[in-house]
Motif scaffolding. Structure first.
Motif, PDB file in Angstrom:
ATOM      1  N   GLU A   1      -7.520  12.394  -8.431  1.00 18.01           N
ATOM      2  CA  GLU A   1      -6.930  12.429  -9.770  1.00 18.01           C
ATOM      3  C   GLU A   1      -6.076  11.197 -10.056  1.00 18.01           C
ATOM      4  OE1 GLU A   1      -8.171  16.109  -8.218  1.00 18.01           O
ATOM      5  OE2 GLU A   1      -6.476  14.911  -7.481  1.00 18.01           O
ATOM      6  N   GLY A   2      -5.943  10.314  -9.060  1.00 17.20           N
ATOM      7  CA  GLY A   2      -5.195   9.086  -9.273  1.00 17.20           C
ATOM      8  C   GLY A   2      -3.735   9.137  -8.874  1.00 17.20           C
ATOM      9  N   ARG A   3      -3.288  10.228  -8.272  1.00 12.71           N
ATOM     10  CA  ARG A   3      -1.898  10.295  -7.813  1.00 12.71           C
ATOM     11  C   ARG A   3      -1.720   9.385  -6.606  1.00 12.71           C
ATOM     12  NH1 ARG A   3      -0.610  16.070  -6.183  1.00 12.71           N
ATOM     13  NH2 ARG A   3       1.489  15.198  -5.878  1.00 12.71           N
ATOM     14  N   ARG A   4      -0.652   8.604  -6.615  1.00  9.40           N
ATOM     15  CA  ARG A   4      -0.339   7.700  -5.508  1.00  9.40           C
ATOM     16  C   ARG A   4       0.762   8.346  -4.674  1.00  9.40           C
ATOM     17  NH1 ARG A   4       1.837   3.221  -6.318  1.00  9.40           N
ATOM     18  NH2 ARG A   4       0.524   1.801  -5.112  1.00  9.40           N
ATOM     19  N   LEU A   5       0.536   8.442  -3.375  1.00  7.72           N
ATOM     20  CA  LEU A   5       1.454   9.184  -2.520  1.00  7.72           C
ATOM     21  C   LEU A   5       1.871   8.368  -1.306  1.00  7.72           C
ATOM     22  CD1 LEU A   5      -0.501  12.538  -2.651  1.00  7.72           C
ATOM     23  CD2 LEU A   5       1.685  12.107  -3.755  1.00  7.72           C
ATOM     24  N   GLY A   6       3.181   8.368  -1.057  1.00  9.31           N
ATOM     25  CA  GLY A   6       3.729   7.903   0.202  1.00  9.31           C
ATOM     26  C   GLY A   6       4.314   9.136   0.860  1.00  9.31           C
ATOM     27  N   GLU A   7       5.581   9.065   1.266  1.00  9.17           N
ATOM     28  CA  GLU A   7       6.255  10.284   1.703  1.00  9.17           C
ATOM     29  C   GLU A   7       6.823  10.934   0.437  1.00  9.17           C
ATOM     30  OE1 GLU A   7       8.845  11.364   5.565  1.00  9.17           O
ATOM     31  OE2 GLU A   7       9.915  10.184   4.075  1.00  9.17           O
TER      32      GLU A   7
ATOM     33  N   VAL B   1      10.980   2.114  10.013  1.00 10.98           N
ATOM     34  CA  VAL B   1      10.790   1.378   8.759  1.00 10.98           C
ATOM     35  C   VAL B   1      10.967  -0.127   8.966  1.00 10.98           C
ATOM     36  CG1 VAL B   1      11.688   1.011   6.433  1.00 10.98           C
ATOM     37  CG2 VAL B   1      11.361   3.329   7.277  1.00 10.98           C
ATOM     38  N   THR B   2      12.192  -0.549   9.280  1.00 11.88           N
ATOM     39  CA  THR B   2      12.431  -1.987   9.446  1.00 11.88           C
ATOM     40  C   THR B   2      11.674  -2.544  10.644  1.00 11.88           C
ATOM     41  OG1 THR B   2      14.572  -2.005   8.315  1.00 11.88           O
ATOM     42  CG2 THR B   2      14.220  -3.685  10.000  1.00 11.88           C
ATOM     43  N   GLN B   3      11.610  -1.775  11.732  1.00 10.21           N
ATOM     44  CA  GLN B   3      10.912  -2.266  12.922  1.00 10.21           C
ATOM     45  C   GLN B   3       9.448  -2.582  12.628  1.00 10.21           C
ATOM     46  OE1 GLN B   3      12.718   0.584  12.530  1.00 10.21           O
ATOM     47  NE2 GLN B   3      13.130   1.511  14.521  1.00 10.21           N
ATOM     48  N   SER B   4       8.777  -1.682  11.906  1.00 15.08           N
ATOM     49  CA  SER B   4       7.352  -1.887  11.638  1.00 15.08           C
ATOM     50  C   SER B   4       7.138  -3.071  10.706  1.00 15.08           C
ATOM     51  CB  SER B   4       6.727  -0.621  11.049  1.00 15.08           C
ATOM     52  OG  SER B   4       7.254  -0.328   9.767  1.00 15.08           O
TER      53      SER B   4
ATOM     54  N   ILE C   1       5.214   0.657  -3.595  1.00 13.28           N
ATOM     55  CA  ILE C   1       4.459   0.652  -2.342  1.00 13.28           C
ATOM     56  C   ILE C   1       5.335   1.254  -1.259  1.00 13.28           C
ATOM     57  CG2 ILE C   1       3.113  -1.365  -3.009  1.00 13.28           C
ATOM     58  CD1 ILE C   1       4.881  -3.010  -1.058  1.00 13.28           C
ATOM     59  N   TRP C   2       4.720   1.599  -0.133  1.00 12.48           N
ATOM     60  CA  TRP C   2       5.465   2.255   0.936  1.00 12.48           C
ATOM     61  C   TRP C   2       5.571   1.342   2.155  1.00 12.48           C
ATOM     62  CZ3 TRP C   2       6.977   5.939  -2.035  1.00 12.48           C
ATOM     63  CH2 TRP C   2       7.852   6.917  -1.529  1.00 12.48           C
ATOM     64  N   VAL C   3       6.743   1.358   2.767  1.00  9.84           N
ATOM     65  CA  VAL C   3       6.985   0.597   3.995  1.00  9.84           C
ATOM     66  C   VAL C   3       6.885   1.512   5.204  1.00  9.84           C
ATOM     67  CG1 VAL C   3       8.606  -0.900   5.230  1.00  9.84           C
ATOM     68  CG2 VAL C   3       8.512  -0.958   2.719  1.00  9.84           C
ATOM     69  N   GLN C   4       7.500   2.669   5.102  1.00  7.36           N
ATOM     70  CA  GLN C   4       7.508   3.615   6.223  1.00  7.36           C
ATOM     71  C   GLN C   4       6.087   3.910   6.693  1.00  7.36           C
ATOM     72  OE1 GLN C   4       9.902   7.134   5.552  1.00  7.36           O
ATOM     73  NE2 GLN C   4       8.544   8.385   6.800  1.00  7.36           N
ATOM     74  N   PRO C   5       5.822   3.817   7.999  1.00  8.44           N
ATOM     75  CA  PRO C   5       4.476   4.100   8.502  1.00  8.44           C
ATOM     76  C   PRO C   5       4.004   5.496   8.103  1.00  8.44           C
ATOM     77  CG  PRO C   5       5.821   3.083  10.204  1.00  8.44           C
ATOM     78  CD  PRO C   5       6.742   3.415   9.064  1.00  8.44           C
ATOM     79  N   PRO C   6       2.704   5.593   7.757  1.00  5.99           N
ATOM     80  CA  PRO C   6       1.646   4.572   7.847  1.00  5.99           C
ATOM     81  C   PRO C   6       1.442   3.795   6.546  1.00  5.99           C
ATOM     82  CG  PRO C   6       0.659   6.706   7.419  1.00  5.99           C
ATOM     83  CD  PRO C   6       2.144   6.926   7.444  1.00  5.99           C
ATOM     84  N   GLY C   7       2.477   3.098   6.100  1.00  2.95           N
ATOM     85  CA  GLY C   7       2.405   2.347   4.859  1.00  2.95           C
ATOM     86  C   GLY C   7       1.961   0.912   5.054  1.00  2.95           C
TER      87      GLY C   7
ATOM     88  N   PHE D   1       0.819  -1.210   0.000  1.00  2.00           N
ATOM     89  CA  PHE D   1       0.000   0.000   0.000  1.00  2.00           C
ATOM     90  C   PHE D   1       0.854   1.262   0.000  1.00  2.00           C
ATOM     91  CE2 PHE D   1      -2.460  -3.364   1.880  1.00  2.00           C
ATOM     92  CZ  PHE D   1      -3.726  -3.187   1.357  1.00  2.00           C
ATOM     93  N   VAL D   2       0.270   2.329  -0.517  1.00  2.00           N
ATOM     94  CA  VAL D   2       0.810   3.671  -0.321  1.00  2.00           C
ATOM     95  C   VAL D   2      -0.034   4.340   0.760  1.00  2.00           C
ATOM     96  CG1 VAL D   2       1.792   3.939  -2.613  1.00  2.00           C
ATOM     97  CG2 VAL D   2      -0.620   4.507  -2.245  1.00  2.00           C
ATOM     98  N   TYR D   3       0.287   5.595   1.072  1.00  2.00           N
ATOM     99  CA  TYR D   3      -0.465   6.288   2.119  1.00  2.00           C
ATOM    100  C   TYR D   3      -1.887   6.610   1.665  1.00  2.00           C
ATOM    101  CZ  TYR D   3       4.054   7.235   4.417  1.00  2.00           C
ATOM    102  OH  TYR D   3       5.276   7.138   5.019  1.00  2.00           O
ATOM    103  N   TYR D   4      -1.991   7.212   0.501  1.00  2.00           N
ATOM    104  CA  TYR D   4      -3.316   7.551  -0.017  1.00  2.00           C
ATOM    105  C   TYR D   4      -3.236   7.823  -1.511  1.00  2.00           C
ATOM    106  CZ  TYR D   4      -1.574  12.340   0.855  1.00  2.00           C
ATOM    107  OH  TYR D   4      -0.823  13.485   0.900  1.00  2.00           O
TER     108      TYR D   4
END
Length: 234
Positions: free
Chosen positions: A54-60, A148-151, A68-74, A47-50
């Protein structure tokens, strides 16, 4: 049905709360929300964050169509929520989606054992890293910064417990990560911001303040290799 308690003239009366949703209705709403998030914000189980209208995929920052995103809240955070939903409802749908999230994290595990803040399933992607599965290239720096790794590892371990160790790929990721994480721990118990391999041995000394102005002198250039306290590390 959730009861409503009414106290009148010293008599305790339990009445049904009119209009309260049933358990089945609540679980159905949870599934609708989860399905929508899977359809709009997921790729290969991660998952990404949101996602914008318009269809843009955003993490940080901006995410590619294959990232996809690992860093929370990923992905790990979504996986934890799915496990919460599974344990609360007993509905296997949530566990199935959580397992796919675990598989996505397994794909992006680095050769050094941990994770970076994102995973790209496109071998020519702009943020591709040196994945353990041999399908990546580039950096091999497992990060503990920003949880990141911990989560990721915490979610995989919980998922392994819920599935009673039946997923061998999941267990392999955990067994690969743990000894490499421990090899990145300094003798005094601290950790660097990240690692590419075992950290060098260092003497354990008593903590002290520098006898110089640390704001202008003695700055450490590669601070990420030193004991790190910020961003949830301590």
């Amino acid at each position: 049905m959730i009861p409503r308690i009414v106290v009148s003239l010293g008599v305790l009366t339990v009445l049904p709360l009119q209009g309260a949703p049933t358990r089945e209705e609540i679980v159905a709403a949870m599934k609708r929300a989860s399905t929508a998030f899977v359809e709009k914000a997921s790729f290969k189980g991660g998952f990404v964050y949101y996602v914008t209208l318009e269809g843009r995929r955003l993490g940080e920052g901006e995410a590619t169509a294959t990232e996809i995103w690992v860093q929370p809240p990923g992905t790990p955070a979504v996986g934890e929520a799915l496990l919460d939903a599974y344990e609360a409802s007993g509905d296997g749908f949530f566990l199935e989606v959580a397992l796919k999230a675990g598989k996505a994290l397994g794909y992006g595990q680095l050769e050094s054992g941990g994770w970076r803040n994102s995973i790209d399933f496109d071998p020519s992607g702009p943020r591709i890293d040196q994945y353990r599965n041999g399908k990546g290239k580039g950096k091999d720096f497992s990060t503990l910064d920003d949880n990141v790794t911990q989560s990721a590892l915490g979610f995989l371990m919980r998922l392994d417990a819920v599935t009673k160790g039946t997923d061998l790929d999941l267990r392999a990721s955990i067994d690969y990560a743990l000894p490499r994480l421990l090899a990145a721990q300094f003798p005094n118990g601290g950790f660097p911001q990240g690692w590419s391999g075992p950290v060098p041995d260092r003497p354990v000394v008593k903590a002290s303040f520098p006898d110089y102005d640390w704001r202008t002198e003695g700055r450490v250039k590669e601070y990420w290799n030193e004991y790190t306290l910020n961003d949830g590390m301590a």
